[in-house]
Design a protein around this motif. Structure first.
Motif, PDB file in Angstrom:
ATOM      1  N   ASN A 183       0.848  -1.184   0.000  1.00 20.48           N
ATOM      2  CA  ASN A 183       0.000   0.000   0.000  1.00 20.48           C
ATOM      3  C   ASN A 183       0.884   1.234   0.000  1.00 20.48           C
ATOM      4  OD1 ASN A 183      -2.489  -1.465   0.196  1.00 20.48           O
ATOM      5  ND2 ASN A 183      -2.073  -1.782   2.373  1.00 20.48           N
ATOM      6  N   TYR A 184       0.544   2.204  -0.851  1.00 24.39           N
ATOM      7  CA  TYR A 184       1.325   3.418  -0.982  1.00 24.39           C
ATOM      8  C   TYR A 184       0.495   4.634  -0.629  1.00 24.39           C
ATOM      9  CZ  TYR A 184       4.587   0.591  -3.755  1.00 24.39           C
ATOM     10  OH  TYR A 184       5.468  -0.373  -4.194  1.00 24.39           O
ATOM     11  N   ALA A 185       1.170   5.642  -0.093  1.00 25.85           N
ATOM     12  CA  ALA A 185       0.526   6.927   0.088  1.00 25.85           C
ATOM     13  C   ALA A 185       0.217   7.530  -1.274  1.00 25.85           C
ATOM     14  CB  ALA A 185       1.423   7.867   0.887  1.00 25.85           C
ATOM     15  N   ASP A 186      -0.884   8.272  -1.359  1.00 24.03           N
ATOM     16  CA  ASP A 186      -1.278   8.862  -2.633  1.00 24.03           C
ATOM     17  C   ASP A 186      -0.190   9.769  -3.207  1.00 24.03           C
ATOM     18  OD1 ASP A 186      -4.783   9.266  -1.723  1.00 24.03           O
ATOM     19  OD2 ASP A 186      -3.713   7.576  -2.598  1.00 24.03           O
ATOM     20  N   SER A 187       0.556  10.419  -2.338  1.00 26.12           N
ATOM     21  CA  SER A 187       1.563  11.370  -2.784  1.00 26.12           C
ATOM     22  C   SER A 187       2.762  10.722  -3.461  1.00 26.12           C
ATOM     23  CB  SER A 187       2.045  12.219  -1.599  1.00 26.12           C
ATOM     24  OG  SER A 187       2.607  11.404  -0.593  1.00 26.12           O
ATOM     25  N   VAL A 188       2.932   9.409  -3.290  1.00 27.32           N
ATOM     26  CA  VAL A 188       4.100   8.731  -3.858  1.00 27.32           C
ATOM     27  C   VAL A 188       3.728   7.662  -4.873  1.00 27.32           C
ATOM     28  CG1 VAL A 188       5.369   9.153  -1.724  1.00 27.32           C
ATOM     29  CG2 VAL A 188       4.291   6.921  -2.103  1.00 27.32           C
ATOM     30  N   LYS A 189       2.453   7.413  -5.079  1.00 29.87           N
ATOM     31  CA  LYS A 189       2.026   6.396  -6.033  1.00 29.87           C
ATOM     32  C   LYS A 189       2.557   6.707  -7.428  1.00 29.87           C
ATOM     33  CE  LYS A 189      -2.215   4.768  -3.807  1.00 29.87           C
ATOM     34  NZ  LYS A 189      -3.692   4.681  -3.898  1.00 29.87           N
ATOM     35  N   GLY A 190       3.095   5.684  -8.061  1.00 30.81           N
ATOM     36  CA  GLY A 190       3.656   5.849  -9.388  1.00 30.81           C
ATOM     37  C   GLY A 190       5.084   6.320  -9.397  1.00 30.81           C
ATOM     38  N   ARG A 191       5.610   6.739  -8.242  1.00 33.40           N
ATOM     39  CA  ARG A 191       6.979   7.222  -8.160  1.00 33.40           C
ATOM     40  C   ARG A 191       7.846   6.351  -7.252  1.00 33.40           C
ATOM     41  NH1 ARG A 191       8.124  11.917  -5.912  1.00 33.40           N
ATOM     42  NH2 ARG A 191       6.307  11.937  -4.522  1.00 33.40           N
ATOM     43  N   PHE A 192       7.280   5.870  -6.161  1.00 32.36           N
ATOM     44  CA  PHE A 192       8.014   5.054  -5.199  1.00 32.36           C
ATOM     45  C   PHE A 192       7.593   3.598  -5.327  1.00 32.36           C
ATOM     46  CE2 PHE A 192       8.851   8.507  -1.753  1.00 32.36           C
ATOM     47  CZ  PHE A 192       9.394   9.326  -2.723  1.00 32.36           C
ATOM     48  N   TYR A 193       8.567   2.690  -5.108  1.00 27.78           N
ATOM     49  CA  TYR A 193       8.283   1.268  -5.211  1.00 27.78           C
ATOM     50  C   TYR A 193       8.962   0.530  -4.065  1.00 27.78           C
ATOM     51  CZ  TYR A 193       6.841   2.655  -9.866  1.00 27.78           C
ATOM     52  OH  TYR A 193       6.231   3.282 -10.916  1.00 27.78           O
ATOM     53  N   ASN A 194       8.151  -0.164  -3.282  1.00 27.60           N
ATOM     54  CA  ASN A 194       8.632  -0.918  -2.137  1.00 27.60           C
ATOM     55  C   ASN A 194       8.777  -2.390  -2.507  1.00 27.60           C
ATOM     56  OD1 ASN A 194       9.100  -1.062   0.907  1.00 27.60           O
ATOM     57  ND2 ASN A 194       7.424  -2.537   0.664  1.00 27.60           N
ATOM     58  N   SER A 195       9.855  -3.019  -2.041  1.00 26.79           N
ATOM     59  CA  SER A 195      10.066  -4.431  -2.310  1.00 26.79           C
ATOM     60  C   SER A 195      10.823  -5.063  -1.152  1.00 26.79           C
ATOM     61  CB  SER A 195      10.833  -4.635  -3.616  1.00 26.79           C
ATOM     62  OG  SER A 195      12.122  -4.059  -3.552  1.00 26.79           O
ATOM     63  N   VAL A 218      15.382 -13.643   1.380  1.00 27.14           N
ATOM     64  CA  VAL A 218      16.638 -14.359   1.554  1.00 27.14           C
ATOM     65  C   VAL A 218      17.659 -13.486   2.268  1.00 27.14           C
ATOM     66  CG1 VAL A 218      18.548 -15.497   0.391  1.00 27.14           C
ATOM     67  CG2 VAL A 218      16.217 -15.804  -0.446  1.00 27.14           C
ATOM     68  N   LYS A 219      17.760 -12.232   1.843  1.00 33.35           N
ATOM     69  CA  LYS A 219      18.723 -11.300   2.417  1.00 33.35           C
ATOM     70  C   LYS A 219      18.176 -10.550   3.627  1.00 33.35           C
ATOM     71  CE  LYS A 219      21.070 -10.441  -1.973  1.00 33.35           C
ATOM     72  NZ  LYS A 219      21.483  -9.403  -2.951  1.00 33.35           N
ATOM     73  N   ASN A 220      16.899 -10.728   3.923  1.00 30.10           N
ATOM     74  CA  ASN A 220      16.246  -9.993   5.007  1.00 30.10           C
ATOM     75  C   ASN A 220      16.400  -8.486   4.803  1.00 30.10           C
ATOM     76  OD1 ASN A 220      15.376 -12.323   6.352  1.00 30.10           O
ATOM     77  ND2 ASN A 220      17.308 -12.498   7.470  1.00 30.10           N
ATOM     78  N   MET A 221      16.077  -8.045   3.603  1.00 31.12           N
ATOM     79  CA  MET A 221      16.197  -6.646   3.235  1.00 31.12           C
ATOM     80  C   MET A 221      14.872  -6.128   2.690  1.00 31.12           C
ATOM     81  SD  MET A 221      19.412  -5.592   3.719  1.00 31.12           S
ATOM     82  CE  MET A 221      19.629  -4.239   2.567  1.00 31.12           C
ATOM     83  N   VAL A 222      14.604  -4.876   2.964  1.00 30.05           N
ATOM     84  CA  VAL A 222      13.476  -4.165   2.390  1.00 30.05           C
ATOM     85  C   VAL A 222      14.016  -2.936   1.680  1.00 30.05           C
ATOM     86  CG1 VAL A 222      11.314  -2.957   2.833  1.00 30.05           C
ATOM     87  CG2 VAL A 222      11.888  -4.994   4.144  1.00 30.05           C
ATOM     88  N   TYR A 223      13.469  -2.637   0.502  1.00 34.23           N
ATOM     89  CA  TYR A 223      13.964  -1.531  -0.308  1.00 34.23           C
ATOM     90  C   TYR A 223      12.834  -0.560  -0.636  1.00 34.23           C
ATOM     91  CZ  TYR A 223      17.588  -5.036  -1.103  1.00 34.23           C
ATOM     92  OH  TYR A 223      18.561  -5.999  -0.942  1.00 34.23           O
ATOM     93  N   LEU A 224      13.207   0.686  -0.797  1.00 30.12           N
ATOM     94  CA  LEU A 224      12.289   1.703  -1.278  1.00 30.12           C
ATOM     95  C   LEU A 224      12.962   2.437  -2.427  1.00 30.12           C
ATOM     96  CD1 LEU A 224       9.536   3.115  -0.889  1.00 30.12           C
ATOM     97  CD2 LEU A 224      10.735   4.810   0.511  1.00 30.12           C
ATOM     98  N   GLN A 225      12.523   2.149  -3.635  1.00 31.67           N
ATOM     99  CA  GLN A 225      13.022   2.847  -4.812  1.00 31.67           C
ATOM    100  C   GLN A 225      12.227   4.133  -4.978  1.00 31.67           C
ATOM    101  OE1 GLN A 225      15.653   2.027  -6.943  1.00 31.67           O
ATOM    102  NE2 GLN A 225      15.263   4.083  -7.723  1.00 31.67           N
ATOM    103  N   MET A 226      12.929   5.254  -5.001  1.00 28.92           N
ATOM    104  CA  MET A 226      12.303   6.566  -5.056  1.00 28.92           C
ATOM    105  C   MET A 226      12.700   7.243  -6.359  1.00 28.92           C
ATOM    106  SD  MET A 226      13.436   7.520  -1.158  1.00 28.92           S
ATOM    107  CE  MET A 226      12.559   9.075  -1.074  1.00 28.92           C
ATOM    108  N   ASN A 227      11.723   7.459  -7.230  1.00 27.07           N
ATOM    109  CA  ASN A 227      11.954   8.082  -8.527  1.00 27.07           C
ATOM    110  C   ASN A 227      11.213   9.405  -8.631  1.00 27.07           C
ATOM    111  OD1 ASN A 227      13.412   5.738  -9.433  1.00 27.07           O
ATOM    112  ND2 ASN A 227      11.457   4.747  -9.907  1.00 27.07           N
TER     113      ASN A 227
END
Length: 118
Positions: free
Chosen positions: A58-70, A74-83
């Motif tokens: 779920n994304y905030a409306d202000s970041v939809k289409g620009r930010f991507y969470n994944s 295996v690596k126990n990592m969470v990422y936030l790609q911010m474009n």
């Protein structure tokens, strides 16, 4: 008990990109949810993106289409790609996780500064 460590913040020009990383000290697959919050000066902390155990983000409306969470189980990592970053995206970004068994427990990272400016 669970530690979250963010990295990847910094200074970027408007329209640029950054990728934030969150390293967890335990299996992220055991968490009910993980994601990101942010807090700008003088404003309340707000939800940016959160991924549930079922894999839905779920994304905030202000970041939809620009930010991507994944997440990487295996690596126990969470990422936030911010474009397409905007000056209004300037804030301290916090990694977040919710877990626990009998009692629900929330975990927070120490935060990483993201500054969008010319």
């Amino acid at each position: 008990q669970v530690q979250l460590v963010e990295s990847g913040g910094g200074l970027v020009q408007p329209g640029g990109s950054l990728r934030l990383s969150c390293a967890a000290s335990t299996s992220i697959s055991s968490m009910f949810s993980m994601g990101w919050y942010r807090q700008a000066p003088g404003k309340q902390r707000e939800l940016v993106a959160i991924i549930t155990r079922g894999g839905t983000t779920n994304y905030a409306d202000s970041v939809k289409g620009r930010f991507y969470n994944s997440g990487d189980n295996v690596k126990n990592m969470v990422y936030l790609q911010m474009n397409s970053l905007k000056p209004e995206d300037t804030a301290v970004y916090y990694c977040y996780a919710k877990g626990g068994r009998l009692v629900r427990v929330e975990y927070w990272g120490q935060g990483t500064q993201v500054t969008v400016s010319s």
